[in-house]
Design an enzyme around this catalytic site. Structure first.
Site, PDB file in Angstrom:
ATOM      1  N   SER A  50       0.835  -1.212   0.000  1.00 54.53           N
ATOM      2  CA  SER A  50       0.000   0.000   0.000  1.00 54.53           C
ATOM      3  C   SER A  50       0.867   1.259   0.000  1.00 54.53           C
ATOM      4  O   SER A  50       0.359   2.362  -0.153  1.00 54.53           O
ATOM      5  CB  SER A  50      -0.945   0.008   1.204  1.00 54.53           C
ATOM      6  OG  SER A  50      -0.222  -0.022   2.421  1.00 54.53           O
ATOM      7  N   HIS A  51       2.188   1.105   0.164  1.00 55.00           N
ATOM      8  CA  HIS A  51       3.081   2.270   0.134  1.00 55.00           C
ATOM      9  C   HIS A  51       4.277   2.068  -0.784  1.00 55.00           C
ATOM     10  O   HIS A  51       5.280   2.758  -0.670  1.00 55.00           O
ATOM     11  CB  HIS A  51       3.517   2.647   1.557  1.00 55.00           C
ATOM     12  CG  HIS A  51       2.353   3.197   2.323  1.00 55.00           C
ATOM     13  ND1 HIS A  51       1.445   2.383   2.957  1.00 55.00           N
ATOM     14  CD2 HIS A  51       1.914   4.448   2.490  1.00 55.00           C
ATOM     15  CE1 HIS A  51       0.501   3.116   3.498  1.00 55.00           C
ATOM     16  NE2 HIS A  51       0.760   4.373   3.239  1.00 55.00           N
ATOM     17  N   LEU A 127       6.193   3.983   7.689  1.00 56.17           N
ATOM     18  CA  LEU A 127       7.135   4.592   8.637  1.00 56.17           C
ATOM     19  C   LEU A 127       8.324   3.688   8.966  1.00 56.17           C
ATOM     20  O   LEU A 127       9.372   4.178   9.382  1.00 56.17           O
ATOM     21  CB  LEU A 127       6.414   4.936   9.949  1.00 56.17           C
ATOM     22  CG  LEU A 127       5.366   6.038   9.879  1.00 56.17           C
ATOM     23  CD1 LEU A 127       4.780   6.283  11.265  1.00 56.17           C
ATOM     24  CD2 LEU A 127       5.988   7.306   9.358  1.00 56.17           C
ATOM     25  N   THR A 163      -5.104   9.038   8.871  1.00 55.14           N
ATOM     26  CA  THR A 163      -4.988   7.643   9.303  1.00 55.14           C
ATOM     27  C   THR A 163      -3.823   7.488  10.281  1.00 55.14           C
ATOM     28  O   THR A 163      -3.568   6.388  10.800  1.00 55.14           O
ATOM     29  CB  THR A 163      -4.836   6.681   8.103  1.00 55.14           C
ATOM     30  OG1 THR A 163      -3.832   7.196   7.239  1.00 55.14           O
ATOM     31  CG2 THR A 163      -6.126   6.553   7.327  1.00 55.14           C
ATOM     32  N   ASP A 191      -5.048   0.779   1.516  1.00 51.65           N
ATOM     33  CA  ASP A 191      -5.689  -0.533   1.437  1.00 51.65           C
ATOM     34  C   ASP A 191      -7.189  -0.386   1.158  1.00 51.65           C
ATOM     35  O   ASP A 191      -7.776  -1.218   0.460  1.00 51.65           O
ATOM     36  CB  ASP A 191      -5.459  -1.320   2.734  1.00 51.65           C
ATOM     37  CG  ASP A 191      -4.099  -2.009   2.737  1.00 51.65           C
ATOM     38  OD1 ASP A 191      -3.576  -2.278   1.641  1.00 51.65           O
ATOM     39  OD2 ASP A 191      -3.552  -2.258   3.822  1.00 51.65           O
ATOM     40  N   HIS A 233     -12.678   3.857  21.384  1.00 51.52           N
ATOM     41  CA  HIS A 233     -12.102   5.048  22.020  1.00 51.52           C
ATOM     42  C   HIS A 233     -10.601   4.922  22.245  1.00 51.52           C
ATOM     43  O   HIS A 233      -9.887   5.917  22.318  1.00 51.52           O
ATOM     44  CB  HIS A 233     -12.806   5.322  23.362  1.00 51.52           C
ATOM     45  CG  HIS A 233     -12.602   4.244  24.388  1.00 51.52           C
ATOM     46  ND1 HIS A 233     -13.320   3.074  24.390  1.00 51.52           N
ATOM     47  CD2 HIS A 233     -11.726   4.145  25.407  1.00 51.52           C
ATOM     48  CE1 HIS A 233     -12.912   2.310  25.391  1.00 51.52           C
ATOM     49  NE2 HIS A 233     -11.941   2.937  26.024  1.00 51.52           N
ATOM     50  N   ARG A 306       3.193 -15.417  14.770  1.00 59.87           N
ATOM     51  CA  ARG A 306       3.690 -14.332  13.910  1.00 59.87           C
ATOM     52  C   ARG A 306       3.881 -13.078  14.747  1.00 59.87           C
ATOM     53  O   ARG A 306       2.932 -12.590  15.372  1.00 59.87           O
ATOM     54  CB  ARG A 306       2.681 -14.079  12.794  1.00 59.87           C
ATOM     55  CG  ARG A 306       3.000 -12.865  11.950  1.00 59.87           C
ATOM     56  CD  ARG A 306       1.940 -12.657  10.875  1.00 59.87           C
ATOM     57  NE  ARG A 306       2.091 -11.365  10.245  1.00 59.87           N
ATOM     58  CZ  ARG A 306       1.237 -10.850   9.368  1.00 59.87           C
ATOM     59  NH1 ARG A 306       0.168 -11.541   9.022  1.00 59.87           N
ATOM     60  NH2 ARG A 306       1.430  -9.663   8.848  1.00 59.87           N
ATOM     61  N   LEU A 307       5.079 -12.549  14.731  1.00 58.03           N
ATOM     62  CA  LEU A 307       5.323 -11.272  15.407  1.00 58.03           C
ATOM     63  C   LEU A 307       5.389 -10.184  14.343  1.00 58.03           C
ATOM     64  O   LEU A 307       5.668 -10.461  13.175  1.00 58.03           O
ATOM     65  CB  LEU A 307       6.635 -11.311  16.190  1.00 58.03           C
ATOM     66  CG  LEU A 307       6.687 -12.227  17.414  1.00 58.03           C
ATOM     67  CD1 LEU A 307       7.961 -11.983  18.219  1.00 58.03           C
ATOM     68  CD2 LEU A 307       5.489 -12.027  18.334  1.00 58.03           C
ATOM     69  N   ARG A 311       6.449 -11.108   8.654  1.00 57.46           N
ATOM     70  CA  ARG A 311       5.983 -11.251   7.271  1.00 57.46           C
ATOM     71  C   ARG A 311       6.859 -10.425   6.314  1.00 57.46           C
ATOM     72  O   ARG A 311       7.257 -10.881   5.241  1.00 57.46           O
ATOM     73  CB  ARG A 311       4.523 -10.781   7.158  1.00 57.46           C
ATOM     74  CG  ARG A 311       3.937 -10.847   5.755  1.00 57.46           C
ATOM     75  CD  ARG A 311       2.769  -9.889   5.582  1.00 57.46           C
ATOM     76  NE  ARG A 311       3.138  -8.507   5.836  1.00 57.46           N
ATOM     77  CZ  ARG A 311       3.624  -7.674   4.934  1.00 57.46           C
ATOM     78  NH1 ARG A 311       3.794  -8.076   3.687  1.00 57.46           N
ATOM     79  NH2 ARG A 311       3.946  -6.433   5.254  1.00 57.46           N
TER      80      ARG A 311
HETATM   81  P1  NDP Z   1      -1.006  -3.598   8.962  1.00 62.78           P
HETATM   82  O1  NDP Z   1      -2.266  -3.890   9.642  1.00 62.78           O
HETATM   83  O2  NDP Z   1      -0.781  -4.174   7.617  1.00 62.78           O
HETATM   84  O3  NDP Z   1       0.231  -4.045   9.862  1.00 62.78           O
HETATM   85  C1  NDP Z   1       0.472  -3.434  11.080  1.00 62.78           C
HETATM   86  C2  NDP Z   1       1.662  -4.010  11.794  1.00 62.78           C
HETATM   87  O4  NDP Z   1       1.239  -5.192  12.432  1.00 62.78           O
HETATM   88  C3  NDP Z   1       2.853  -4.399  10.941  1.00 62.78           C
HETATM   89  O5  NDP Z   1       4.022  -4.148  11.680  1.00 62.78           O
HETATM   90  C4  NDP Z   1       2.631  -5.893  10.711  1.00 62.78           C
HETATM   91  O6  NDP Z   1       3.842  -6.627  10.506  1.00 62.78           O
HETATM   92  C5  NDP Z   1       1.981  -6.305  11.984  1.00 62.78           C
HETATM   93  N1  NDP Z   1       1.015  -7.374  11.807  1.00 62.78           N
HETATM   94  C6  NDP Z   1       0.029  -7.469  10.886  1.00 62.78           C
HETATM   95  N2  NDP Z   1      -0.678  -8.596  11.065  1.00 62.78           N
HETATM   96  C7  NDP Z   1      -0.124  -9.231  12.118  1.00 62.78           C
HETATM   97  C8  NDP Z   1      -0.427 -10.450  12.800  1.00 62.78           C
HETATM   98  N3  NDP Z   1      -1.421 -11.237  12.412  1.00 62.78           N
HETATM   99  N4  NDP Z   1       0.338 -10.789  13.856  1.00 62.78           N
HETATM  100  C9  NDP Z   1       1.353  -9.993  14.267  1.00 62.78           C
HETATM  101  N5  NDP Z   1       1.692  -8.827  13.669  1.00 62.78           N
HETATM  102  C10 NDP Z   1       0.943  -8.458  12.606  1.00 62.78           C
HETATM  103  O7  NDP Z   1      -0.770  -2.005   8.917  1.00 62.78           O
HETATM  104  P2  NDP Z   1      -1.720  -0.845   8.386  1.00 62.78           P
HETATM  105  O8  NDP Z   1      -2.518  -1.320   7.229  1.00 62.78           O
HETATM  106  O9  NDP Z   1      -2.407  -0.219   9.511  1.00 62.78           O
HETATM  107  O10 NDP Z   1      -0.609   0.180   7.856  1.00 62.78           O
HETATM  108  C11 NDP Z   1       0.173  -0.175   6.723  1.00 62.78           C
HETATM  109  C12 NDP Z   1       1.239   0.841   6.478  1.00 62.78           C
HETATM  110  O11 NDP Z   1       0.668   2.061   6.104  1.00 62.78           O
HETATM  111  C13 NDP Z   1       2.160   1.165   7.661  1.00 62.78           C
HETATM  112  O12 NDP Z   1       3.478   0.949   7.220  1.00 62.78           O
HETATM  113  C14 NDP Z   1       1.934   2.652   7.922  1.00 62.78           C
HETATM  114  O13 NDP Z   1       3.094   3.388   8.295  1.00 62.78           O
HETATM  115  C15 NDP Z   1       1.458   3.120   6.573  1.00 62.78           C
HETATM  116  N6  NDP Z   1       0.675   4.348   6.662  1.00 62.78           N
HETATM  117  C16 NDP Z   1       1.252   5.535   6.277  1.00 62.78           C
HETATM  118  C17 NDP Z   1       0.541   6.706   6.339  1.00 62.78           C
HETATM  119  C18 NDP Z   1       1.172   8.024   5.981  1.00 62.78           C
HETATM  120  O14 NDP Z   1       0.491   9.030   6.040  1.00 62.78           O
HETATM  121  N7  NDP Z   1       2.440   8.089   5.659  1.00 62.78           N
HETATM  122  C19 NDP Z   1      -0.856   6.726   6.758  1.00 62.78           C
HETATM  123  C20 NDP Z   1      -1.336   5.431   7.188  1.00 62.78           C
HETATM  124  C21 NDP Z   1      -0.600   4.289   7.110  1.00 62.78           C
HETATM  125  P3  NDP Z   1       4.322  -6.974   8.991  1.00 62.78           P
HETATM  126  O15 NDP Z   1       4.778  -5.653   8.451  1.00 62.78           O
HETATM  127  O16 NDP Z   1       5.417  -7.978   9.112  1.00 62.78           O
HETATM  128  O17 NDP Z   1       3.124  -7.497   8.262  1.00 62.78           O
END
Ligand code: NDP
Length: 343
Positions: A50-51, A127, A163, A191, A233, A306-307, A311
């Site tokens: 998504s980025h 980030l 977001t 997304d 909240h 999964r931490l 992934r």
């Molecule tokens: P996700 O929900 O895809 O993931 C969030 C974090 O949780 C990641 O570190 C991911 O690790 C981890 N994760 C996801 N699923 C699991 C799981 N089942 N168990 C354990 N850990 C998990 O993130 P978002 O969709 O909320 O955000 C995606 C990206 O968008 C981020 O990088 C964010 O910085 C970016 N963003 C940027 C914005 C901007 O203005 N610049 C605005 C909003 C979002 P892993 O990466 O390994 O999957």
């Protein structure tokens, strides 16, 4: 979004070169083009789709509309032994952060911590690429960014928050850093756009229509409705903190104050970013990175398979081995934006 529709593969270096060409062609200085190209290719390589490449038309739209200055030269100033302000001068946040980074590391080493407040910046990416090098160098790091208002507080219909992502990184002994990085909305706006494009429904709770009724239709949320914070909240309070730290603290605009209406085609948000870097060795602990490793092992033993960042690192390993998957459509789009054939 996954890499499933890929039809060919491209090396990281080649992708960086193509992206640099695109940025340079659209008025970005060579130094800034390199930083943005590496950032975008890094996201694509790790499956932060998504980025990654998906965002290139948005970068181009913002540049073409004159909303962002691709040639901005950031101004870095120090305010005390552990505080740096960066005026991004209406440029992208990543080059602004890069300009400050040598002093950030020196400060964190000498003072034990460094706070970086970036304003007048456009952050349009994930980030974690901002934080991973710091954690690899042994620091704990936390960053937050505000955005374009598209998230309403619980019970509301008017978008106030962006977001507003938050990311945290820590060293882990003998391993790549543990990093989590997520939007404080139920999902990232990118997304949600991808779901709209694919004609998919989203989970109930993702957003509301313009009357405040919950909906599963991405386009109803995107066009006149609002997204919602994750976790009711609690997520809303975290989004509020991000807004305060990334905008109020830095002197940047709040998400709801950003007005791109005079710049058709612009997609980036012009707000602020905060970065906090800590030298964990100052904490009176014993072998910090080993302690973190022990904790992560406890989580796995307790059943968490999964931490965060697992992934991404697995996707990175595949990309490093076989190249970054890229679809025919993406290749066509990049070729046309770069006005050159991609060998
Ligand atoms: P996700 O929900 O895809 O993931 C969030 C974090 O949780 C990641 O570190 C991911 O690790 C981890 N994760 C996801 N699923 C699991 C799981 N089942 N168990 C354990 N850990 C998990 O993130 P978002 O969709 O909320 O955000 C995606 C990206 O968008 C981020 O990088 C964010 O910085 C970016 N963003 C940027 C914005 C901007 O203005 N610049 C605005 C909003 C979002 P892993 O990466 O390994 O999957």
């Amino acid at each position: 979004m996954t890499h499933t529709e890929a039809t060919s593969r491209i090396s990281f270096e080649k992708l960086v070169t193509v992206l640099e060409q695109i940025f340079a062609k659209h008025g970005v200085s060579s130094v800034n083009a390199r930083v943005l190209a590496v950032n975008c290719a890094t996201c694509e390589r790790d499956g932060s789709l998504s980025h990654g490449i998906f965002r290139i038309p948005g970068y181009v739209g913002s540049l073409k509309s004159g909303w962002v200055d691709g040639c901005a030269v950031p101004v870095v100033r120090e305010f005390g032994p552990a505080f740096i302000r960066v005026d991004a001068m209406n440029g992208f946040a990543q080059p602004a952060l890069k300009a400050a980074m040598p002093r950030v590391i020196e400060m964190a080493m000498t003072s034990g911590a460094a706070v970086v407040a970036i304003k007048d910046s456009h952050h349009f990416s994930a980030l974690w690429p901002d934080l991973e090098p710091l954690a690899k160098a042994g620091f704990v790091a936390l960053s937050m960014v505000s955005g374009l208002a598209c998230v309403a507080p619980p019970g509301g219909t008017v978008p106030v928050f962006g977001t507003n992502p938050i990311a945290f990184a820590t060293p882990v002994a003998g391993r790549l850093p543990l990093i989590f990085d997520y939007a404080t909305s139920t999902m990232s706006n990118g997304d949600l756009q991808l779901a709209a494009r694919a004609g998919e429904h989203v989970e109930i709770g993702t957003g509301v229509d313009k009357e405040g009724k919950l909906t599963t239709e991405p386009n109803v949320i995107l066009l006149g409705g609002a997204m919602l914070p994750f976790g009711g909240h609690k997520g809303a309070a975290t989004a509020l903190m991000v807004e305060i730290m990334a905008s109020a603290l830095t002197g940047g605009q709040f998400s709801s104050e950003v007005d791109i209406s005079a710049h058709p085609g612009a997609e980036t948000s012009k707000t602020g970013q905060v970065l906090i870097v800590i030298d964990p060795n100052r904490g009176g602990n014993f072998k910090f990175a080993d302690r973190v490793k022990t904790l992560t092992q406890s989580l796995r033993i307790a059943g968490q398979s999964r931490l965060p960042s697992d992934r991404r690192y697995a996707t990175r390993a595949l990309s490093d081995k076989s190249g970054i998957p890229i679809s025919a459509e993406q290749l066509r789009e990049l070729t046309s934006l770069a006005s050159t054939d991609i060998p």
